[in-house]
Design a protein around this motif. Sequence first.
Motif, mmCIF file in Angstrom:
data_model
loop_
_atom_site.group_PDB
_atom_site.id
_atom_site.type_symbol
_atom_site.label_atom_id
_atom_site.label_comp_id
_atom_site.label_asym_id
_atom_site.label_seq_id
_atom_site.Cartn_x
_atom_site.Cartn_y
_atom_site.Cartn_z
ATOM 1 N N ARG A 39 58.797 70.636 2.499
ATOM 2 C CA ARG A 39 59.414 69.352 2.874
ATOM 3 C C ARG A 39 58.324 68.296 3.057
ATOM 4 N NH1 ARG A 39 59.480 68.922 8.475
ATOM 5 N NH2 ARG A 39 58.945 70.848 9.550
ATOM 6 N N THR A 48 48.704 77.989 0.302
ATOM 7 C CA THR A 48 48.623 79.353 0.853
ATOM 8 C C THR A 48 48.514 79.295 2.375
ATOM 9 O OG1 THR A 48 47.344 79.916 -1.093
ATOM 10 C CG2 THR A 48 47.292 81.496 0.717
ATOM 11 N N ARG A 107 54.539 79.315 3.592
ATOM 12 C CA ARG A 107 54.682 78.462 4.789
ATOM 13 C C ARG A 107 56.156 78.132 5.045
ATOM 14 N NH1 ARG A 107 55.501 75.326 8.095
ATOM 15 N NH2 ARG A 107 54.151 73.936 9.282
ATOM 16 N N GLU A 131 62.669 59.501 13.596
ATOM 17 C CA GLU A 131 61.223 59.315 13.622
ATOM 18 C C GLU A 131 60.799 58.658 14.932
ATOM 19 O OE1 GLU A 131 59.779 56.794 10.534
ATOM 20 O OE2 GLU A 131 57.695 57.285 10.983
ATOM 21 N N SER A 169 53.308 66.539 16.358
ATOM 22 C CA SER A 169 53.577 65.857 15.088
ATOM 23 C C SER A 169 52.486 66.098 14.056
ATOM 24 C CB SER A 169 53.775 64.356 15.327
ATOM 25 O OG SER A 169 52.593 63.785 15.839
ATOM 26 N N TRP A 178 49.641 55.048 19.784
ATOM 27 C CA TRP A 178 50.750 54.729 20.699
ATOM 28 C C TRP A 178 50.230 54.512 22.122
ATOM 29 C CZ3 TRP A 178 54.137 59.342 18.635
ATOM 30 C CH2 TRP A 178 54.663 58.998 17.379
ATOM 31 N N GLY A 308 49.308 71.995 18.968
ATOM 32 C CA GLY A 308 49.196 72.242 17.530
ATOM 33 C C GLY A 308 48.138 71.358 16.883
ATOM 34 N N ASP A 309 48.363 71.032 15.615
ATOM 35 C CA ASP A 309 47.381 70.235 14.877
ATOM 36 C C ASP A 309 47.174 68.859 15.498
ATOM 37 O OD1 ASP A 309 47.325 72.344 13.129
ATOM 38 O OD2 ASP A 309 47.738 71.170 11.329
ATOM 39 N N PRO A 316 41.435 74.127 6.938
ATOM 40 C CA PRO A 316 42.369 75.216 6.618
ATOM 41 C C PRO A 316 41.737 76.399 5.908
ATOM 42 C CG PRO A 316 42.857 73.232 5.315
ATOM 43 C CD PRO A 316 41.791 72.862 6.300
ATOM 44 N N GLY A 319 42.099 79.576 7.740
ATOM 45 C CA GLY A 319 43.443 80.145 7.915
ATOM 46 C C GLY A 319 43.876 80.331 9.363
HETATM 47 C C1 FAD Z 1 46.103 72.870 2.888
HETATM 48 C C2 FAD Z 1 46.361 73.607 4.182
HETATM 49 C C3 FAD Z 1 46.345 74.999 4.212
HETATM 50 C C4 FAD Z 1 46.552 75.668 5.407
HETATM 51 N N1 FAD Z 1 46.459 77.025 5.423
HETATM 52 C C5 FAD Z 1 46.647 77.684 6.572
HETATM 53 C C6 FAD Z 1 46.573 79.098 6.630
HETATM 54 O O1 FAD Z 1 46.249 79.781 5.643
HETATM 55 N N2 FAD Z 1 46.840 79.714 7.819
HETATM 56 C C7 FAD Z 1 47.144 79.006 8.930
HETATM 57 O O2 FAD Z 1 47.359 79.613 9.986
HETATM 58 N N3 FAD Z 1 47.201 77.658 8.922
HETATM 59 C C8 FAD Z 1 46.962 76.979 7.785
HETATM 60 N N4 FAD Z 1 47.055 75.616 7.789
HETATM 61 C C9 FAD Z 1 47.344 74.890 9.048
HETATM 62 C C10 FAD Z 1 48.841 74.875 9.341
HETATM 63 O O3 FAD Z 1 49.570 74.320 8.259
HETATM 64 C C11 FAD Z 1 49.157 74.094 10.632
HETATM 65 O O4 FAD Z 1 48.212 74.387 11.601
HETATM 66 C C12 FAD Z 1 50.543 74.475 11.125
HETATM 67 O O5 FAD Z 1 51.477 74.006 10.204
HETATM 68 C C13 FAD Z 1 50.930 73.959 12.505
HETATM 69 O O6 FAD Z 1 51.052 72.636 12.439
HETATM 70 P P1 FAD Z 1 51.926 71.732 13.436
HETATM 71 O O7 FAD Z 1 53.252 72.306 13.734
HETATM 72 O O8 FAD Z 1 51.027 71.343 14.541
HETATM 73 O O9 FAD Z 1 52.095 70.457 12.481
HETATM 74 P P2 FAD Z 1 52.845 70.330 11.063
HETATM 75 O O10 FAD Z 1 53.202 71.659 10.513
HETATM 76 O O11 FAD Z 1 51.984 69.450 10.231
HETATM 77 O O12 FAD Z 1 54.167 69.607 11.449
HETATM 78 C C14 FAD Z 1 54.277 68.322 11.998
HETATM 79 C C15 FAD Z 1 55.773 67.993 12.083
HETATM 80 O O13 FAD Z 1 55.965 66.775 12.778
HETATM 81 C C16 FAD Z 1 56.877 65.954 12.069
HETATM 82 N N5 FAD Z 1 56.548 64.566 12.417
HETATM 83 C C17 FAD Z 1 55.372 63.927 12.191
HETATM 84 N N6 FAD Z 1 55.413 62.676 12.709
HETATM 85 C C18 FAD Z 1 56.635 62.529 13.276
HETATM 86 C C19 FAD Z 1 57.277 61.459 13.968
HETATM 87 N N7 FAD Z 1 56.631 60.296 14.184
HETATM 88 N N8 FAD Z 1 58.538 61.636 14.414
HETATM 89 C C20 FAD Z 1 59.191 62.823 14.203
HETATM 90 N N9 FAD Z 1 58.646 63.867 13.544
HETATM 91 C C21 FAD Z 1 57.376 63.717 13.093
HETATM 92 C C22 FAD Z 1 56.616 66.303 10.600
HETATM 93 O O14 FAD Z 1 57.695 65.953 9.757
HETATM 94 C C23 FAD Z 1 56.421 67.818 10.708
HETATM 95 O O15 FAD Z 1 57.631 68.509 10.683
HETATM 96 C C24 FAD Z 1 46.814 74.930 6.601
HETATM 97 C C25 FAD Z 1 46.843 73.539 6.561
HETATM 98 C C26 FAD Z 1 46.598 72.885 5.372
HETATM 99 C C27 FAD Z 1 46.577 71.388 5.389
#
Ligand code: FAD
Length: 445
Positions: A39, A48, A107, A131, A169, A178, A308-309, A316, A319
Amino acid sequence: MVVVGGSVAGLLTAHVLAGHAERVTVLERDQYEDTPGPRAGVPQSRHTHVLLTSGMNALEELLPGLLPALEDAGAPRLAVPGDLGVWQAGQWISRRNPSRPIMTPSRPLLEHHVRRRVLDDPRVHVRTGVEVTGLLGRPGHITGVAVRTRGGDHPARQEIEADLVVDASGRASRTPAWLADLGAPAPAEELVETGRAYATCVFHADHPPEDLDGFYIVPDAGQPLGAIVLPVEGDRWMVTLSGPRGEAPPGDAEGFVEFAGRLPHSAPHKWLRSARPVGRPAGYRHTANRRRRYDRPGQHNTGLLVVGDAACALNPVYGQGLSVAALNAVALREELAGKRAVPSRTLQRAVFRSARRAWDVATGADSPMPGVTGNAVRSGPAARLLTRYLDRVRAHVPHDPVVCGTQRDVLFLLAPPRTLVTSPRVLRRALLSPAGPDRSAPPTP
Ligand SMILES: Cc1cc2nc3c(=O)[nH]c(=O)nc-3n(C[C@H](O)[C@H](O)[C@H](O)COP(=O)(O)OP(=O)(O)OC[C@H]3O[C@@H](n4cnc5c(N)ncnc54)[C@H](O)[C@@H]3O)c2cc1C
């Protein structure tokens, strides 16, 4: 309580908070589909994603039964290094060294199962297509969020009050901006950036690579190209190639396969030439390690928690991000256990501590990379000495089960990085034993 972002970190945090609140509302700007799929809000969903042992343990603790459900849906479970060809420091790692499990669901499949389980809880509500556009409150104290509903000709604006706002996010979090809008200071930011660029392409193949379940070519300062070849559900192979600043893998399938010909061993390229690409490779360039210090005194706002991130985004290539998101949630659960109320600052510190190993591993490995930039790059005589010692450790990993097992536990976030320096067994072997036999042929079982 509201959670901004309904991805892995946001959902797991909502699950934990639901045990301590009447209602937790997750605000997600995307719409969810009924079946697993990439998405727009998660651009990394086409790449990956390895789930490390620490992340598996944390997810199983948070959502018992999740891992078997993923396996039932086809997610592979592999032993590392037992099932993989891992190339590090110019050699293949012996597959007879002690192994730990990893899982390699796509993922979208992982998120889909986490989401189903978390949203089963009637205390967790989700609003999609919403949002978040800002924070409410004043410097030092956050009281809610401003939102706009996406879609339609007239996006509706609304304010939502909350006793706790969780920012999940992701890497592109707007919380620093913000906070500035409210007149509050942005958190200090630590940065280590190598400029590494990623590309991932899905392949079909008639046979696995050699007698292996995949390859992991580990980049380092002397050999900067990386590759990950792993099975995912649906009889597919996900192949990720990465290069340092200025050497991004190409965005067409033919060029992608050609790029693999530059890897330090020919085995992945040979296998790729016999496989069939499904679609075009997807690129990704935002790979910096970036940690925002919301935990520091004077930088915290009550009523705000960042996970989280959004709090700690990692390169990445190691992993770790999914595992860190799960470890954040476990840390919150432990901090909240048996208490009626816990200050958000205490929760923020628990989140910080639970991500510290991953940050130390990723920034420690990235600091000696050529062209690295950022205010948290480790440099100076002590850092150079440590790098030289860790080079010796890595040279022993391929053939030494003790050094290999210790390094793997550090990389899989099961042990603190300092173990590599404080373990007498590792020290003795790294400093006093000669390097092992040449391992330039792909490893046998
Ligand atoms: C290329 C790549 C490869 C990776 N490979 C690995 C791996 O092999 N193993 C591993 O453990 N991790 C990996 N990661 C890291 C992993 O994808 C993230 O750490 C994980 O998805 C957790 O992220 P998160 O939930 O903090 O944020 P995200 O998964 O980025 O989600 C953020 C969410 O917030 C929503 N959002 C953003 N802004 C707003 C807003 N203003 N209002 C409402 N909603 C909003 C977005 O739509 C999304 O749903 C990789 C990352 C990348 C970039």
